[in-house]
Design a protein around this motif. Structure first.
Motif, short mmCIF file in Angstrom:
data_model
loop_
_atom_site.label_atom_id
_atom_site.label_comp_id
_atom_site.label_asym_id
_atom_site.label_seq_id
_atom_site.Cartn_x
_atom_site.Cartn_y
_atom_site.Cartn_z
N VAL A 85 0.87 -1.13 -0.11
CA VAL A 85 -0.08 -0.12 0.17
C VAL A 85 0.99 1.35 0.09
O VAL A 85 2.08 1.24 0.63
CB VAL A 85 -1.10 -0.10 1.24
N VAL A 86 0.42 2.38 -0.69
CA VAL A 86 1.25 3.58 -0.75
C VAL A 86 0.07 4.63 -0.49
O VAL A 86 -1.11 4.72 -0.99
CB VAL A 86 1.72 3.86 -2.06
N PHE A 87 0.53 5.52 0.55
CA PHE A 87 -0.39 6.42 0.89
C PHE A 87 0.36 7.84 0.39
O PHE A 87 1.30 8.12 0.31
CB PHE A 87 -0.29 6.70 2.38
N VAL A 88 -0.87 8.57 -0.51
CA VAL A 88 -0.10 10.13 -0.77
C VAL A 88 -0.96 11.04 -0.18
O VAL A 88 -2.19 10.92 -0.09
CB VAL A 88 -0.51 10.10 -2.33
N VAL A 89 -0.45 12.17 0.47
CA VAL A 89 -1.01 13.08 1.13
C VAL A 89 -1.01 14.30 0.10
O VAL A 89 0.04 14.64 0.12
CB VAL A 89 -0.38 13.37 2.53
N LEU A 177 3.40 14.40 0.98
CA LEU A 177 4.45 13.28 1.17
C LEU A 177 3.56 11.95 0.59
O LEU A 177 2.31 11.93 0.48
CB LEU A 177 4.43 12.97 2.73
N VAL A 178 4.62 11.22 0.05
CA VAL A 178 4.17 9.96 -0.57
C VAL A 178 4.93 8.68 0.39
O VAL A 178 6.16 8.71 0.65
CB VAL A 178 4.67 9.62 -1.88
N ILE A 179 4.07 7.96 1.00
CA ILE A 179 4.48 7.13 2.05
C ILE A 179 4.29 5.53 1.50
O ILE A 179 3.07 5.28 1.28
CB ILE A 179 3.59 7.38 3.27
#
Ligand SMILES: Cc1cc2nc3c(=O)[nH]c(=O)nc-3n(C[C@H](O)[C@H](O)[C@H](O)COP(=O)(O)O)c2cc1C
Length: 201
Positions: A85-89, A177-179
């Motif tokens: 999973v990648v979270f993009v804020v 941020l990309v996490i």
């Protein structure tokens, strides 16, 4: 013998243990976090405070392989391919959003609108990025608290990240941020912190 699966019900570690135990981790096991676990991380991240509570940021949760590939191409960072999973804020950089009255009520919405209407595009971006980065910070700790490791990043082409998540060409959005996240498959050592960065006044 196979290793026991990681417990996937949100059993949260303490804030202290989550902060102290978090490292930037770029390698993940093949085990996918459950939807419940991902949703819990997203929910906790969005508990972050925001200026006026106007929530000038969005959280994108990426589990789709084609989007992860596009994030890799935007950054050359392989953790986006390996991460389940990648979270993009993303920051909402417009002066006000359509839903601000519903969020704040008429009076507070007017104060918010007049506050933001005097701001330059750069200041609007800065203010919304502050909201976004608090979500990102909460997310790093929330993920750690449920056993997920994270890799926070800013080393990417912002326009390409926006395109990857369906925001291509949108001038009213910026990326905070990309996490990348997943169950850890490496244990980096603590990189150290400088005492000189703490100032007691
Ligand atoms: C704003 C920010 C941007 C970062 N960008 C990247 C990045 O593009 N790629 C990467 O691999 N790590 C990136 N990192 C991770 C840092 O290198 C890492 O957090 C730092 O070395 C401290 O290590 P720790 O997170 O284990 O405490 C970033 C971290 C932050 C907070």
């Amino acid at each position: 013998m196979t290793a026991p699966a990681t417990p996937q019900t949100p059993q949260t570690a303490s804030v202290k243990d989550s902060i102290e135990g978090r490292r930037a981790v770029r390698r993940y096991t093949a085990e996918a976090p459950s939807q419940e676990l991902i949703d819990e991380v997203a929910r906790l991240a969005l508990e972050a405070p925001s200026a006026f509570n106007a929530q000038m940021r969005d959280l994108y949760v990426v589990t789709d392989d084609a989007t992860k590939q596009a994030l890799y191409e935007a950054s050359n960072q392989r953790q986006f391919l390996e991460a389940p999973v990648v979270f993009v804020v993303a920051a909402r950089t417009e002066a006000v959003t359509d839903d601000v009255e519903g969020l704040l009520g008429e009076q507070r919405a007017q104060v918010f609108a007049s506050f933001r209407s005097g701001m330059s595009p750069e200041k609007l971006r800065e203010a919304s990025i502050k909201d976004a980065m608090l979500v990102a910070g909460f997310l790093l700790v929330a993920a750690q608290s449920v056993g997920l490791a994270t890799s926070p990043t800013t080393g990417w082409d912002e326009e390409k990240v926006k395109e990857a998540i369906g925001l291509g060409g949108r001038e009213d959005r910026a990326i905070g941020l990309v996490i990348a996240a997943g169950f850890p498959n490496e244990s980096p050592a603590h990189p150290g912190r400088a005492e000189s960065r703490l100032h007691r006044i």
